[in-house]
Write a protein that holds these residues in place. Structure first.
Motif, PDB file in Angstrom:
ATOM      1  N   ILE A  50      40.071  28.631  36.332  1.00 32.06           N
ATOM      2  CA  ILE A  50      38.942  29.327  36.869  1.00 32.06           C
ATOM      3  C   ILE A  50      39.196  29.192  38.463  1.00 32.06           C
ATOM      4  O   ILE A  50      38.908  30.241  38.903  1.00 32.06           O
ATOM      5  CB  ILE A  50      37.681  28.803  36.210  1.00 32.06           C
ATOM      6  N   ALA A  51      39.241  28.096  38.956  1.00 35.63           N
ATOM      7  CA  ALA A  51      39.291  27.874  40.368  1.00 35.63           C
ATOM      8  C   ALA A  51      40.427  28.583  41.223  1.00 35.63           C
ATOM      9  O   ALA A  51      40.322  29.462  42.090  1.00 35.63           O
ATOM     10  CB  ALA A  51      39.425  26.494  40.784  1.00 35.63           C
ATOM     11  N   ALA A  52      41.547  28.674  40.293  1.00 37.50           N
ATOM     12  CA  ALA A  52      42.820  29.392  40.963  1.00 37.50           C
ATOM     13  C   ALA A  52      42.449  31.070  40.875  1.00 37.50           C
ATOM     14  O   ALA A  52      42.845  31.729  41.767  1.00 37.50           O
ATOM     15  CB  ALA A  52      44.184  29.144  40.186  1.00 37.50           C
ATOM     16  N   PHE A  53      41.817  31.408  39.870  1.00 41.04           N
ATOM     17  CA  PHE A  53      41.524  32.906  39.915  1.00 41.04           C
ATOM     18  C   PHE A  53      40.434  33.163  40.770  1.00 41.04           C
ATOM     19  O   PHE A  53      40.402  34.315  41.515  1.00 41.04           O
ATOM     20  CB  PHE A  53      41.062  33.215  38.418  1.00 41.04           C
ATOM     21  N   LEU A  54      39.332  32.504  40.939  1.00 43.52           N
ATOM     22  CA  LEU A  54      38.422  32.841  41.929  1.00 43.52           C
ATOM     23  C   LEU A  54      38.908  32.671  43.334  1.00 43.52           C
ATOM     24  O   LEU A  54      38.403  33.542  44.104  1.00 43.52           O
ATOM     25  CB  LEU A  54      37.187  31.663  41.649  1.00 43.52           C
ATOM     26  N   LYS A  55      39.809  31.880  43.447  1.00 43.60           N
ATOM     27  CA  LYS A  55      40.459  31.726  44.899  1.00 43.60           C
ATOM     28  C   LYS A  55      41.126  32.841  45.232  1.00 43.60           C
ATOM     29  O   LYS A  55      41.025  33.500  46.426  1.00 43.60           O
ATOM     30  CB  LYS A  55      41.385  30.412  45.080  1.00 43.60           C
ATOM     31  N   LEU A  56      41.844  33.428  44.361  1.00 45.25           N
ATOM     32  CA  LEU A  56      42.489  34.803  44.534  1.00 45.25           C
ATOM     33  C   LEU A  56      41.616  36.036  44.720  1.00 45.25           C
ATOM     34  O   LEU A  56      41.907  36.826  45.419  1.00 45.25           O
ATOM     35  CB  LEU A  56      43.861  34.977  43.395  1.00 45.25           C
ATOM     36  N   ASP A  57      40.590  36.093  43.676  1.00 44.21           N
ATOM     37  CA  ASP A  57      39.798  37.060  43.670  1.00 44.21           C
ATOM     38  C   ASP A  57      38.710  37.237  44.840  1.00 44.21           C
ATOM     39  O   ASP A  57      37.997  38.221  45.128  1.00 44.21           O
ATOM     40  CB  ASP A  57      38.905  37.069  42.186  1.00 44.21           C
ATOM     41  N   SER A  58      38.570  36.163  45.465  1.00 44.86           N
ATOM     42  CA  SER A  58      37.569  36.027  46.539  1.00 44.86           C
ATOM     43  C   SER A  58      37.954  36.528  47.915  1.00 44.86           C
ATOM     44  O   SER A  58      37.085  36.637  49.087  1.00 44.86           O
ATOM     45  CB  SER A  58      36.752  34.671  46.806  1.00 44.86           C
ATOM     46  N   VAL A  59      39.147  36.489  48.120  1.00 47.42           N
ATOM     47  CA  VAL A  59      39.681  37.335  49.180  1.00 47.42           C
ATOM     48  C   VAL A  59      39.216  38.572  49.907  1.00 47.42           C
ATOM     49  O   VAL A  59      39.240  39.469  49.038  1.00 47.42           O
ATOM     50  CB  VAL A  59      41.420  37.531  49.259  1.00 47.42           C
ATOM     51  N   PHE A  60      38.703  38.514  51.041  1.00 45.35           N
ATOM     52  CA  PHE A  60      38.018  39.475  51.761  1.00 45.35           C
ATOM     53  C   PHE A  60      36.762  40.010  51.090  1.00 45.35           C
ATOM     54  O   PHE A  60      36.530  41.338  51.155  1.00 45.35           O
ATOM     55  CB  PHE A  60      39.176  40.915  51.971  1.00 45.35           C
ATOM     56  N   ARG A  61      36.253  39.307  50.168  1.00 52.97           N
ATOM     57  CA  ARG A  61      34.805  39.626  49.694  1.00 52.97           C
ATOM     58  C   ARG A  61      33.711  38.859  50.295  1.00 52.97           C
ATOM     59  O   ARG A  61      33.817  37.779  50.590  1.00 52.97           O
ATOM     60  CB  ARG A  61      34.968  39.523  48.148  1.00 52.97           C
ATOM     61  N   ALA A  62      32.473  39.653  50.112  1.00 47.25           N
ATOM     62  CA  ALA A  62      31.347  39.026  50.715  1.00 47.25           C
ATOM     63  C   ALA A  62      30.834  37.824  49.948  1.00 47.25           C
ATOM     64  O   ALA A  62      31.152  37.785  48.703  1.00 47.25           O
ATOM     65  CB  ALA A  62      30.080  40.039  50.890  1.00 47.25           C
ATOM     66  N   LYS A  63      30.206  36.918  50.465  1.00 42.50           N
ATOM     67  CA  LYS A  63      29.673  35.823  49.736  1.00 42.50           C
ATOM     68  C   LYS A  63      28.726  36.343  48.366  1.00 42.50           C
ATOM     69  O   LYS A  63      28.949  35.320  47.419  1.00 42.50           O
ATOM     70  CB  LYS A  63      29.055  34.866  50.545  1.00 42.50           C
ATOM     71  N   THR A  64      27.922  37.186  48.967  1.00 38.73           N
ATOM     72  CA  THR A  64      27.046  37.718  47.900  1.00 38.73           C
ATOM     73  C   THR A  64      28.067  38.127  46.515  1.00 38.73           C
ATOM     74  O   THR A  64      27.484  38.013  45.250  1.00 38.73           O
ATOM     75  CB  THR A  64      26.080  38.726  48.217  1.00 38.73           C
ATOM     76  N   THR A  65      29.013  38.727  46.795  1.00 35.58           N
ATOM     77  CA  THR A  65      29.986  39.438  45.814  1.00 35.58           C
ATOM     78  C   THR A  65      30.531  38.363  44.918  1.00 35.58           C
ATOM     79  O   THR A  65      30.407  38.399  43.636  1.00 35.58           O
ATOM     80  CB  THR A  65      30.947  40.386  46.112  1.00 35.58           C
ATOM     81  N   ILE A  66      31.054  37.242  45.621  1.00 35.02           N
ATOM     82  CA  ILE A  66      31.756  36.092  44.887  1.00 35.02           C
ATOM     83  C   ILE A  66      30.667  35.274  44.124  1.00 35.02           C
ATOM     84  O   ILE A  66      30.939  34.933  42.944  1.00 35.02           O
ATOM     85  CB  ILE A  66      32.291  35.226  46.160  1.00 35.02           C
ATOM     86  N   SER A  67      29.344  35.212  44.725  1.00 36.58           N
ATOM     87  CA  SER A  67      28.574  34.365  43.839  1.00 36.58           C
ATOM     88  C   SER A  67      27.973  35.380  42.685  1.00 36.58           C
ATOM     89  O   SER A  67      27.781  34.734  41.649  1.00 36.58           O
ATOM     90  CB  SER A  67      27.231  34.525  44.673  1.00 36.58           C
ATOM     91  N   SER A  68      27.966  36.427  42.790  1.00 33.85           N
ATOM     92  CA  SER A  68      27.671  37.576  41.625  1.00 33.85           C
ATOM     93  C   SER A  68      28.710  37.427  40.589  1.00 33.85           C
ATOM     94  O   SER A  68      28.529  37.228  39.483  1.00 33.85           O
ATOM     95  CB  SER A  68      27.499  39.063  42.153  1.00 33.85           C
ATOM     96  N   ARG A  69      29.921  37.337  40.909  1.00 35.04           N
ATOM     97  CA  ARG A  69      31.042  37.328  39.903  1.00 35.04           C
ATOM     98  C   ARG A  69      31.179  35.775  39.440  1.00 35.04           C
ATOM     99  O   ARG A  69      31.518  35.603  38.175  1.00 35.04           O
ATOM    100  CB  ARG A  69      32.502  37.503  40.839  1.00 35.04           C
ATOM    101  N   MET A  70      30.940  34.671  40.025  1.00 38.25           N
ATOM    102  CA  MET A  70      30.699  33.503  39.385  1.00 38.25           C
ATOM    103  C   MET A  70      29.581  33.491  38.441  1.00 38.25           C
ATOM    104  O   MET A  70      29.786  32.675  37.410  1.00 38.25           O
ATOM    105  CB  MET A  70      30.669  32.561  40.539  1.00 38.25           C
ATOM    106  N   SER A  71      28.271  34.086  38.645  1.00 39.81           N
ATOM    107  CA  SER A  71      27.507  34.396  37.828  1.00 39.81           C
ATOM    108  C   SER A  71      27.982  34.782  36.486  1.00 39.81           C
ATOM    109  O   SER A  71      27.639  34.586  35.450  1.00 39.81           O
ATOM    110  CB  SER A  71      26.296  35.070  38.092  1.00 39.81           C
ATOM    111  N   HIS A  72      28.795  36.017  36.678  1.00 40.05           N
ATOM    112  CA  HIS A  72      29.107  36.510  35.550  1.00 40.05           C
ATOM    113  C   HIS A  72      30.025  35.669  34.539  1.00 40.05           C
ATOM    114  O   HIS A  72      29.807  35.670  33.169  1.00 40.05           O
ATOM    115  CB  HIS A  72      30.253  37.684  35.655  1.00 40.05           C
ATOM    116  N   LEU A  73      30.872  35.017  35.155  1.00 41.45           N
ATOM    117  CA  LEU A  73      31.642  33.772  34.653  1.00 41.45           C
ATOM    118  C   LEU A  73      30.923  32.708  33.775  1.00 41.45           C
ATOM    119  O   LEU A  73      31.222  32.253  32.737  1.00 41.45           O
ATOM    120  CB  LEU A  73      33.075  33.163  35.592  1.00 41.45           C
TER     121      LEU A  73
END
Length: 283
Positions: A50-73
């Motif tokens: 999961i950490a590997a996926f989030l690291k790749l998916d979080s590039v150039f994304r806002a903190k709020t977007t990353i937080s929202s997607r972690m909530s989905h997961l």
């Protein structure tokens, strides 16, 4: 699994916009797992995966977007744990990005911009739309409704005698009864007459939706956004979207001295800190 999870969320009353966002993100997670060299199975996923996926998916994304997607997961992980597919929810204690709520500034419209949009809406001359667009824009601005809350309104939710609207929210999970200002109440009365005439012609007098389109059907989210944004473009207001009317309502309330607890109640916020953002904007 994703479809079963989304169906469970829908049964709990989660909004369709959130469901669509969750589904797209989780399916992308599945595509990424299938694309990895090891072709990881969902049952074999662990914290490192999961950490590997989030690291790749979080590039150039806002903190709020990353937080929202972690909530989905995180929510999906709870579902997988209940289904016995995961031994534990690996995302439950995973830290997201630190977000400073005070640094997030909401984007409210200027009073002149709202007047321009409303004037352009009143210039519409196409059947029920000449009543629909002004009333919807006024409702967003004077009541601070979310788009989903407005479009979910049924005819029975409007009380013309007491001049109140019953608003149901999938976010706060509770209903609120909002007093309607006289200007909006008068506009609603005109819209209701136009709505009745339209539904009578279409043979749809049993339609429950309060806001209907030219076919006599409930207005969709896309039609609402596109229609009002088109009006805003015609009025010369740039970077407009419907949710900014809600921000404008909150900003106006705070600027006029309305206490934060009341603003929180009007907007249907679950957390006080969400309401507190508007103090900085109004100041």
């Amino acid at each position: 699994l994703v479809q079963s999870f989304i169906a469970e969320c829908r049964a709990r009353g989660v909004g369709e916009t959130t469901l669509q966002s969750r589904e797209r993100f989780l399916l992308r997670f599945g595509v990424w797992m299938r694309a990895t060299s090891s072709r990881t199975q969902i049952a074999d996923v662990n914290g490192e995966t999961i950490a590997a996926f989030l690291k790749l998916d979080s590039v150039f994304r806002a903190k709020t977007t990353i937080s929202s997607r972690m909530s989905h997961l995180r929510c999906f992980g709870e579902f997988l744990n209940r289904e016995g597919i995961w031994r534990k929810n690996y995302v439950r204690w995973m830290r997201g990005p630190k977000i400073n709520i005070g640094s997030h500034k909401t984007k409210a419209l200027q009073r002149e911009e709202i007047e321009k949009v409303l004037t352009a809406a009143f210039q519409t001359r196409l059947g029920i739309l000449q009543h629909l667009w002004p009333v919807m824009i006024m409702s967003f601005f004077t009541l601070g409704l979310r788009r989903g809350e407005l479009l979910r309104l049924d005819f029975a939710d409007w009380n013309p005698k007491e001049k109140t609207l019953k608003v149901s929210s999938t976010k706060s999970k509770w209903d609120r009864y909002l007093p309607v200002p006289n200007s909006l109440a008068q506009a609603l009365d005109g819209y209701v007459l136009a709505r009745h005439r339209l539904l009578a012609r279409k043979g749809r007098l049993d339609e429950k939706a309060f806001f209907v389109n030219i076919k006599g059907e409930r207005v969709s989210a896309n039609s609402c956004s596109v229609g009002i944004q088109t009006i805003a473009s015609r009025a010369g207001v740039e970077n407009f979207h419907v949710h900014r009317l809600r921000h404008s309502c909150a900003t106006e309330l705070v600027a006029n001295g309305v206490s934060l607890p009341i603003v929180k109640m009007v907007l249907g916020h679950s957390h006080f800190m969400t309401t507190a953002r508007y103090v900085q904007v109004s100041g």
